[in-house]
Each structure stands twice: as C-alpha cells, then as structure tokens.
Write a protein that holds these residues in place. Structure first.
Motif, short mmCIF file in Angstrom:
data_model
loop_
_atom_site.label_atom_id
_atom_site.label_comp_id
_atom_site.label_asym_id
_atom_site.label_seq_id
_atom_site.Cartn_x
_atom_site.Cartn_y
_atom_site.Cartn_z
N LYS A 1 26.00 14.05 36.59
CA LYS A 1 25.91 15.15 37.55
C LYS A 1 24.87 14.87 38.62
N GLU B 1 25.76 23.96 27.70
CA GLU B 1 27.13 23.60 27.34
C GLU B 1 27.19 22.85 26.01
N GLU B 2 26.24 21.95 25.80
CA GLU B 2 26.27 21.10 24.61
C GLU B 2 25.72 21.78 23.36
N ILE C 1 24.20 14.71 26.28
CA ILE C 1 23.32 15.39 27.25
C ILE C 1 22.80 14.40 28.28
N ASN D 1 25.82 13.15 30.58
CA ASN D 1 26.34 14.20 31.47
C ASN D 1 25.32 14.57 32.54
N THR D 2 24.05 14.61 32.18
CA THR D 2 23.01 14.91 33.16
C THR D 2 22.97 13.83 34.23
N GLU E 1 22.28 23.78 32.63
CA GLU E 1 23.72 23.93 32.41
C GLU E 1 24.25 22.94 31.37
N VAL E 2 23.85 21.69 31.50
CA VAL E 2 24.34 20.64 30.60
C VAL E 2 23.89 20.92 29.17
#
Length: 132
Positions: free
Chosen positions: A70, A44-45, A63, A66-67, A40-41
């Motif tokens: 989460k 999105e990027e 990345i 954000n990873t 997902e991450v």
C-alpha cells in the motif's frame, strides 16, 4: 555454408538524470497518511482474533507485505520502505522497543501504530527513506 547470427543485446531502460536531492512536497513521506494505512492493514488482519502462537508468523508476514504494497501504491517515488511488525501475547508484562537510524531528517521519516486487544498487542513501524 555459413550462417550469420545477429546478436542482439538486451534493451536496457534509459532514465534521464534528474539530480533531485529532495522530494517535491507532494511526494514527501507523510507520517499521518502512513499511520492510517498501517491502522487499516492491522485492523483487517487482527480484528476479532485471539493470540495464537502458531498463526503469528503468518500474520506478521501478511501485515508487513500488505503495508509495504500500500505504501508503494501511494506513489512515493524514489523512497525505499522498511516495515517492522511485532506481535506479542498480552500477559500484563511490559515491553520496550526502540530503533536508531542514520538518515536525512529533511526527507526521511517514519510512522507507527499500535493495536491491542485482550490477548495480544501489535506494533508496526514503517520507515520511508529517500533514495538519492
């Protein structure tokens, strides 16, 4: 005239010793769930973007951060995370990657995902290491 100054020590948060050497099954690092988060991450990027050497450093940092954020939000108590992100340009050449870790195979694990489009590839690996 003397004034009494009362010194107060900073309050430290007290934790009870749990003596846990293994996580409960519910709190164990689950590679399948982590792989979905990575997917997902990255999507999105990078979805819809072409390789740009000047933007890669920012993408890699986004990345990775954000990873990791989460993963922390998933509630893996007492786990430390290492997230490795590699982005490269597609030129028809081969790339080999490897890693070696010294860890406890009962508690520690990792997940990875690969993103590719016509101009670039991205490999993300997230390692979860249980903190004893």
């Amino acid at each position: 005239m003397s004034a009494e100054v009362e010194e107060t020590a900073p309050q430290q948060q007290q934790h009870e010793n749990t003596y846990l050497i293994r996580p409960n099954f519910q709190h164990k690092f689950k590679p399948a769930e982590v792989k979905e988060i990575i997917h997902e991450v990255v999507k999105e990027e990078l979805d819809g973007k072409d390789y740009d050497g000047e933007q890669v450093a920012e993408w890699v940092q986004n990345i990775g951060n954000n990873t990791k954020a989460k993963l922390k939000a998933m509630g893996y108590d007492r786990y430390k995370f290492v997230v490795q992100v590699v982005i490269g340009e597609q030129r028809g050449e081969g790339v080999k990657m490897g890693c070696r870790c010294f860890w406890d195979s009962d508690t520690d694990n990792y997940a990875q995902d690969i993103f590719m489009n016509k101009s670039m590839f991205c490999v993300v690996a997230a390692f979860g290491i249980f903190f004893y």
